[in-house]
Design an enzyme around this catalytic site. Structure first.
Site, short mmCIF file in Angstrom:
data_model
loop_
_atom_site.label_atom_id
_atom_site.label_comp_id
_atom_site.label_asym_id
_atom_site.label_seq_id
_atom_site.Cartn_x
_atom_site.Cartn_y
_atom_site.Cartn_z
N HIS A 19 -4.29 -2.65 -3.27
CA HIS A 19 -3.32 -3.59 -3.83
C HIS A 19 -3.32 -4.84 -2.94
CE1 HIS A 19 -1.41 0.21 -5.61
NE2 HIS A 19 -2.04 -0.43 -6.56
N GLU A 22 -0.43 -5.89 -0.48
CA GLU A 22 0.05 -4.96 0.56
C GLU A 22 -0.80 -5.25 1.79
OE1 GLU A 22 -0.12 -1.05 -1.20
OE2 GLU A 22 1.22 -1.62 -2.83
N HIS A 112 -1.64 1.85 2.11
CA HIS A 112 -0.71 1.17 1.20
C HIS A 112 0.60 0.90 1.90
CE1 HIS A 112 -2.78 1.77 -2.77
NE2 HIS A 112 -3.47 2.59 -2.01
N GLU A 171 1.40 5.62 2.93
CA GLU A 171 2.38 4.67 2.38
C GLU A 171 3.41 4.38 3.46
OE1 GLU A 171 3.02 2.96 -0.34
OE2 GLU A 171 1.90 3.91 -1.99
ZN LIG Z 1 -0.21 0.22 -3.03
#
Ligand SMILES: [Zn+2]
Length: 299
Positions: A19, A22, A112, A171
């Site tokens: 992404h 990020e 992420h 994450e």
């Molecule tokens: Zn992500």
């Protein structure tokens, strides 16, 4: 459980920028390349900036979410959306990388961040014991991390990590999009280091001792936003739920506040919410995800 599975990990790829907004992943990769930290590691460690175009533009994606683009339809198709093309390139990259050593397996560490207050979360899929053992080793050394078990990837999303059986998603949050935070960057570095260390020890020496079982949060269901017939939002996440990721949500506790000033209460079985008010999930109509806290065996 078959401990021999560890022995076939021959390559680790650290992926960032799946992404593009990020920032920890892309800057982690830049730092790792500049400092060559894993140069002499017994397992080859490489890096991959997954969506450079989206990163340049500080956008999650250009045409569609890359982390939902690894379906067989797309990988064998000729759709010309940017992320479809990129998914095919990345898939080729991994299959070519393995051709020199057919028995070798790739372990993917996908970096992420989330706008939700989730601290440091290790997302692993249900069906691969090595992934869970790797996460358990990280947690043993960093007790503040939590393990989220999910098989959503395969069923619904077709994430980048689904390219390989072996992998983990890190994450960290809360982090606004297109922002760096030193503490979360450092936490990511520690987790990556422990993952590399565990896989390397497992391959070159003996797998470190792990507990017999580990507490995990297991995906149960997504909770959508309340919307009217036109699909417009009619409520926001309630202040009593905001930031309470991983804390038990009891039945009848408020979860949304409507713009008319009415509370909407939780009506399902108690559970542990995660990804509460994640910015990107407005697009997917997910206000939060409910998980169950369970013990998973590592034997
Ligand atoms: Zn992500």
């Amino acid at each position: 459980m078959n401990g021999d599975k560890n022995l076939i990990i021959e390559q680790i790829t650290i992926v960032g920028g799946t992404h593009g907004n990020e920032y920890i992943g892309p800057f982690f990769i830049r730092k790792a390349e500049q400092t060559n930290i894993y140069q002499d590691n017994p397992i080859v460690v490489s890096t991959l900036l997954a969506n450079p175009e989206a990163f340049t533009q500080a956008r999650r994606f250009i045409d569609q979410d890359l982390n939902r683009s690894f379906s067989s339809d797309i990988l064998t198709g000729n759709q010309d959306q940017h992320e479809c093309q990129r998914a095919r390139e990345i898939s080729r990259h991994f299959s070519q990388g393995l051709s020199q050593n057919e028995s070798g397996q790739h372990f993917i560490i996908d970096l992420h961040s989330t706008t939700a207050n989730m601290g440091i979360t290790l997302i692993v899929r249900n069906n691969e014991p090595l992934n869970l053992r790797t996460a358990a080793y990280v947690q043993k050394n960093m007790p503040e991390t939590r393990i989220l078990l999910s098989d959503m990837d395969h069923v619904q999303h077709q994430s980048l990590n689904s390219i390989s059986r072996f992998g983990i998603v890190i994450e960290v949050g809360p982090l606004p999009n297109a922002v760096l935070r030193h503490d979360l960057f450092e936490a990511t570095e520690r987790v990556v280091d422990l993952v590399v260390k565990f896989l390397t020890l497992s391959k070159t020496r003996k797998e470190p001792k792990l507990p017999d079982e580990v507490t995990v949060f297991k995906f149960r269901e997504k909770v959508p936003y309340p919307r009217d017939q036109e699909g417009e939002l009619t409520a926001m996440v309630h202040k009593d739920l905001q930031d309470r990721d991983y804390r038990l949500l009891e039945t009848s506790h408020p979860i949304f506040m409507t713009f008319q000033g009415g509370e909407i209460r939780y009506s399902s079985e108690p559970g542990y919410p995660v990804f509460i008010n994640e910015a990107a999930y407005y697009l997917e109509d997910t206000a939060f995800i409910i998980t169950d806290k369970v013990e998973a065996s590592l034997k």
